[in-house]
Design an enzyme around this catalytic site. Structure first.
Site, short mmCIF file in Angstrom:
data_model
loop_
_atom_site.label_atom_id
_atom_site.label_comp_id
_atom_site.label_asym_id
_atom_site.label_seq_id
_atom_site.Cartn_x
_atom_site.Cartn_y
_atom_site.Cartn_z
CB THR A 117 124.84 13.17 -23.09
OG1 THR A 117 123.45 12.99 -22.87
CG2 THR A 117 125.12 14.66 -23.11
CG ASP A 118 120.33 10.86 -25.15
OD1 ASP A 118 120.67 11.51 -24.13
OD2 ASP A 118 119.47 9.96 -25.12
CD GLU A 119 120.23 15.08 -20.63
OE1 GLU A 119 120.24 16.29 -20.35
OE2 GLU A 119 120.04 14.19 -19.79
CE1 TYR A 127 125.79 16.38 -18.17
CE2 TYR A 127 123.68 15.94 -19.25
CZ TYR A 127 124.99 15.57 -18.94
OH TYR A 127 125.48 14.37 -19.43
CE LYS A 177 128.91 15.40 -21.62
NZ LYS A 177 130.17 14.79 -21.11
P1 NAD Z 1 128.97 10.59 -12.64
O1 NAD Z 1 128.45 11.88 -12.13
O2 NAD Z 1 128.50 9.31 -12.03
O3 NAD Z 1 130.56 10.58 -12.56
C1 NAD Z 1 131.33 11.69 -12.93
C2 NAD Z 1 132.76 11.47 -12.37
O4 NAD Z 1 133.55 12.57 -12.84
C3 NAD Z 1 132.82 11.47 -10.85
O5 NAD Z 1 133.67 10.42 -10.42
C4 NAD Z 1 133.43 12.83 -10.50
O6 NAD Z 1 134.20 12.81 -9.32
C5 NAD Z 1 134.29 13.09 -11.73
N1 NAD Z 1 134.51 14.52 -12.00
C6 NAD Z 1 133.56 15.50 -12.09
N2 NAD Z 1 134.14 16.68 -12.37
C7 NAD Z 1 135.48 16.43 -12.47
C8 NAD Z 1 136.59 17.24 -12.76
N3 NAD Z 1 136.48 18.56 -12.98
N4 NAD Z 1 137.82 16.65 -12.79
C9 NAD Z 1 137.97 15.33 -12.57
N5 NAD Z 1 136.95 14.52 -12.27
C10 NAD Z 1 135.72 15.06 -12.23
O7 NAD Z 1 128.68 10.60 -14.21
P2 NAD Z 1 128.30 9.40 -15.20
O8 NAD Z 1 126.84 9.20 -15.18
O9 NAD Z 1 129.23 8.28 -14.95
O10 NAD Z 1 128.66 10.10 -16.59
C11 NAD Z 1 129.99 10.02 -17.10
C12 NAD Z 1 130.04 10.75 -18.43
O11 NAD Z 1 129.12 10.16 -19.34
C13 NAD Z 1 129.64 12.22 -18.35
O12 NAD Z 1 130.49 12.94 -19.21
C14 NAD Z 1 128.20 12.26 -18.86
O13 NAD Z 1 127.93 13.49 -19.48
C15 NAD Z 1 128.23 11.14 -19.87
N6 NAD Z 1 126.94 10.44 -20.10
C16 NAD Z 1 126.22 9.95 -19.05
C17 NAD Z 1 125.04 9.22 -19.29
C18 NAD Z 1 124.23 8.64 -18.16
O14 NAD Z 1 123.15 8.10 -18.41
N7 NAD Z 1 124.69 8.68 -16.92
C19 NAD Z 1 124.63 9.01 -20.61
C20 NAD Z 1 125.39 9.55 -21.67
C21 NAD Z 1 126.57 10.24 -21.40
O1 DAU Z 2 120.31 10.92 -21.71
C1 DAU Z 2 121.57 10.86 -21.13
C2 DAU Z 2 121.57 11.59 -19.80
O2 DAU Z 2 120.83 10.78 -18.90
C3 DAU Z 2 122.96 11.88 -19.27
O3 DAU Z 2 123.60 12.76 -20.15
C4 DAU Z 2 122.90 12.48 -17.86
O4 DAU Z 2 124.19 12.63 -17.34
C5 DAU Z 2 122.12 11.53 -16.98
O5 DAU Z 2 122.00 12.06 -15.67
C6 DAU Z 2 120.74 11.27 -17.57
O6 DAU Z 2 119.93 12.48 -17.55
P1 DAU Z 2 118.37 12.45 -17.16
O7 DAU Z 2 117.99 13.80 -16.75
O8 DAU Z 2 117.57 11.78 -18.23
O9 DAU Z 2 118.44 11.42 -15.92
P2 DAU Z 2 117.74 11.43 -14.47
O10 DAU Z 2 118.02 10.09 -13.87
O11 DAU Z 2 118.08 12.64 -13.70
O12 DAU Z 2 116.20 11.50 -14.86
C7 DAU Z 2 115.61 10.52 -15.70
C8 DAU Z 2 114.15 10.90 -15.88
O13 DAU Z 2 113.47 10.71 -14.64
C9 DAU Z 2 113.93 12.35 -16.26
O14 DAU Z 2 112.81 12.44 -17.13
C10 DAU Z 2 113.59 13.04 -14.92
C11 DAU Z 2 112.89 11.93 -14.18
N1 DAU Z 2 113.07 11.95 -12.69
C12 DAU Z 2 114.34 12.01 -12.21
C13 DAU Z 2 114.55 12.03 -10.85
C14 DAU Z 2 115.95 12.13 -10.29
C15 DAU Z 2 111.97 11.86 -11.88
O15 DAU Z 2 110.82 11.76 -12.34
N2 DAU Z 2 112.18 11.86 -10.51
C16 DAU Z 2 113.43 11.96 -9.97
O16 DAU Z 2 113.55 11.99 -8.72
#
Ligand code: NAD
Ligand code: DAU
Length: 346
Positions: A125-127, A153, A157
């Protein structure tokens, strides 16, 4: 290829599995997922009778289980999506993030070494780069930007990324890493900003915007992330890190207002609430490397992607209403009930 996709019952992993089945129907996919609160087997229902697909429930941190699966399946490649992914939950319970995101990554890589898997791909992730100031729009994260994390988190990562690079250097494990910006699209769990706001607006509930809503995220339609991972898996150079993003920065407030306008709902639903502790200000990816070296470009504009996403939530109510009826609702009340939704900071 026989590909292990971990975390495939979650948001991006499930979109990736559908992408792979469409673009590479000759490949076999095994999905390993623990089905935590964020995993939903109904998301994969259309694939459950597909002979080129297998679902296995299990934890990536469970070493004997993982070894047995690798011995049985003889994977050609592993794509690791499995992780605890929600920043707010990591603030509440960091330890769970260490087990799944760090230990789980090591267990998978050890199995790859033991069974001679030709590629381990880590979905990062970019985080891991921390955040950028709001008043420096000229700054972007490149692959050289130092790791500088803010939340349990993102620290978990970044730790996993370091272990992946360590396995490459120490044991010669053939690895690649992608670091992507915020995704949105179908099957996004409704505790994350975009699906939370869509589902709450549809119910005319208050929309909790943290702090002033000026924090910036760099949004990418999930299918574009999937195409980038697919490209890196097949054409990426071993040992390399690729940033993935589409130069689409928006403030949270802009995103919420766009959703309200598309749904014909009033901006009076916006409720400013207590900020997230340690809240990252701005993420912005420089995707030059993956573009120039592998030819990747996103194909979905934010305008098109957000409309497609809203339409998906409108026509797939059963998917998210079932989630809202379940344990998630209890988690939501526990996480946000008093501390956030009760306090209007404006
Ligand atoms: P998500 O939370 O929607 O899904 C995570 C999945 O992993 C779920 O199905 C959960 O059951 C499974 N899981 C969690 N812990 C586990 C374990 N110990 N063993 C097996 N399965 C397990 O997450 P997402 O948003 O789909 O993100 C997927 C990946 O992409 C993550 O690694 C996250 O860090 C990365 N990522 C997410 C974003 C985003 O914007 N959502 C952006 C960049 C990178
Ligand atoms: O940048 C990649 C990341 O993006 C991934 O690595 C993470 O898994 C994914 O969850 C996401 O993280 P963020 O923290 O950016 O996403 P989230 O949707 O939780 O929040 C997006 C922005 O919105 C953040 O600035 C917090 C804000 N927010 C979020 C929630 C849930 C609110 O203002 N209100 C809310 O209720």
């Amino acid at each position: 290829m026989n590909i292990l996709v971990t975390g495939g019952a979650g948001f991006i992993g499930s979109n990736f599995i559908y992408y792979e089945r469409e673009v590479h129907p000759e490949d076999r996919i095994v999905c390993l997922d623990a089905l935590t609160y964020a995993g939903n087997l109904s998301t994969l229902k259309p694939l459950l009778n597909d002979p080129q697909f297998r679902f296995v429930r299990g934890n990536i941190a469970d070493r004997p289980f993982v070894r047995a699966l690798f011995a049985e399946e003889k994977f050609d490649a592993v794509v690791n999506f499995a992780a605890e992914s929600h920043v707010d939950r990591s603030v509440e319970n960091p330890e769970l993030f260490l087990r799944s995101n760090i230990l789980g990554t090591q267990v998978l890589m050890d199995a790859c070494r033991e069974y001679g898997v030709a590629r381990y791909h880590q979905v990062s992730t970019d985080e891991v780069y921390g955040d950028l100031p709001l008043d420096r729009p000229d700054l972007f994260f490149t692959e050289q930007t130092p790791l500088h994390t803010s939340s349990p988190y993102s620290a978990s990562k970044a730790s996993a990324d370091l272990l992946v690079l360590a396995s490459a250097r120490t044991y010669g494990l053939p690895v690649t890493i992608t670091r992507c910006s915020n995704n949105y699209g179908p099957y996004h769990f409704p505790e994350k900003l975009i699906p939370l706001m869509i589902t709450r607006a549809l119910a005319d509930q208050p929309l909790p915007v943290y702090g002033t809503g000026e924090n910036v995220r760099d949004w990418l339609y999930v299918k574009d992330h999937c195409s980038a991972i697919d490209l890196v898996l097949r054409k990426g150079r071993i040992g390399e890190i690729y940033n993935v993003g589409g130069h689409n920065e928006r403030t949270n407030l802009d995103v919420v207002k766009t959703i309200l306008a598309a749904l014909g709902k009033p901006e009076s639903l916006i409720t400013f609430v207590t900020d997230r502790p340690g809240h990252d200000r701005r993420y912005a990816i420089d995707p030059t490397k993956i573009h120039t070296q592998l030819g990747w470009l996103p194909t979905t504009t934010f305008e098109k992607g957000i409309q497609t996403t809203i339409d998906w939530y409108l026509s797939n109510r059963e998917w998210w209403e079932n989630i809202l009826k379940g344990d998630y609702q209890k988690d939501y009340e526990r996480l946000y009930g008093g501390a956030r939704l009760g306090e209007n900071t404006k």
